[in-house]
Design a protein around this motif. Structure first.
Motif, PDB file in Angstrom:
ATOM      1  N   VAL A   1       0.818  -1.213   0.000  1.00  0.00           N
ATOM      2  CA  VAL A   1       0.000   0.000   0.000  1.00  0.00           C
ATOM      3  C   VAL A   1       0.847   1.256   0.000  1.00  0.00           C
ATOM      4  O   VAL A   1       0.687   2.130  -0.840  1.00  0.00           O
ATOM      5  N   VAL A   2       1.747   1.378   0.950  1.00  0.00           N
ATOM      6  CA  VAL A   2       2.525   2.620   1.066  1.00  0.00           C
ATOM      7  C   VAL A   2       3.911   2.454   0.469  1.00  0.00           C
ATOM      8  O   VAL A   2       4.451   1.352   0.385  1.00  0.00           O
ATOM      9  N   THR A   3       4.489   3.561   0.067  1.00  0.00           N
ATOM     10  CA  THR A   3       5.844   3.576  -0.458  1.00  0.00           C
ATOM     11  C   THR A   3       6.814   3.590   0.712  1.00  0.00           C
ATOM     12  O   THR A   3       6.651   4.362   1.650  1.00  0.00           O
ATOM     13  N   ASN A   4       7.796   2.719   0.661  1.00  0.00           N
ATOM     14  CA  ASN A   4       8.819   2.639   1.696  1.00  0.00           C
ATOM     15  C   ASN A   4      10.085   3.282   1.157  1.00  0.00           C
ATOM     16  O   ASN A   4      10.605   2.859   0.131  1.00  0.00           O
ATOM     17  N   LEU A   5      10.556   4.311   1.840  1.00  0.00           N
ATOM     18  CA  LEU A   5      11.735   5.054   1.408  1.00  0.00           C
ATOM     19  C   LEU A   5      12.856   4.924   2.431  1.00  0.00           C
ATOM     20  O   LEU A   5      12.609   4.702   3.610  1.00  0.00           O
ATOM     21  N   ARG A   6      14.074   5.114   1.985  1.00  0.00           N
ATOM     22  CA  ARG A   6      15.224   5.093   2.884  1.00  0.00           C
ATOM     23  C   ARG A   6      15.143   6.272   3.840  1.00  0.00           C
ATOM     24  O   ARG A   6      14.612   7.330   3.491  1.00  0.00           O
ATOM     25  N   PRO A   7      15.691   6.121   5.041  1.00  0.00           N
ATOM     26  CA  PRO A   7      15.602   7.194   6.041  1.00  0.00           C
ATOM     27  C   PRO A   7      16.145   8.537   5.550  1.00  0.00           C
ATOM     28  O   PRO A   7      15.652   9.586   5.940  1.00  0.00           O
TER      29      PRO A   7
END
Length: 123
Positions: free
Chosen positions: A8-14
């Motif tokens: 569902v959601v986009t996972n991005l690097r910190p």
């Protein structure tokens, strides 16, 4: 980055994660805990109850090679009152482009050429 219509959601690097967006409503807004079903404490959620006018900022994703994809506002940015982004644990973690950000795009795969394209307004 993995393009995943099942996430569902986009996972991005910190280092690139959007921690706060200038989502606004007249008289301010309140960040609220993410719904229990989300199970992600890093989610930023808002309480829009009683507000008819909400301002959502424009967000674009820029990929290697300089390709920029302008996300649809608000449906490509918010999901159930929460930002459709989350942070992965480290900058070495795998990232995912989730389905909320893809929702108004036709995703084109050029397998032979090793490229992916996004056509806005196709869905």
């Amino acid at each position: 980055m993995i393009i995943d219509s099942g996430t569902v959601v986009t996972n991005l690097r910190p280092t690139v994660y959007i921690r706060r967006a200038a989502v606004g409503v007249p008289g301010g807004h309140g960040c609220v805990p993410a719904p229990t079903a989300v199970q992600a404490p890093q989610h930023v959620c808002y309480n829009f109850t009683g507000y008819d006018n909400v301002t959502v900022p424009r967000i674009a994703l820029t990929f290697r090679g300089g390709v920029t994809v302008d996300l649809d506002v608000p449906s490509g940015i918010l999901s159930g009152g929460c930002l459709a982004f989350a942070a992965v644990r480290t900058d070495n973690s795998t990232t995912f482009l989730g389905n909320v950000n893809q929702s108004t795009f036709e995703v084109l795969y050029d397998v032979k050429g090793g490229r992916v394209g996004f056509r806005p307004g196709a869905c």
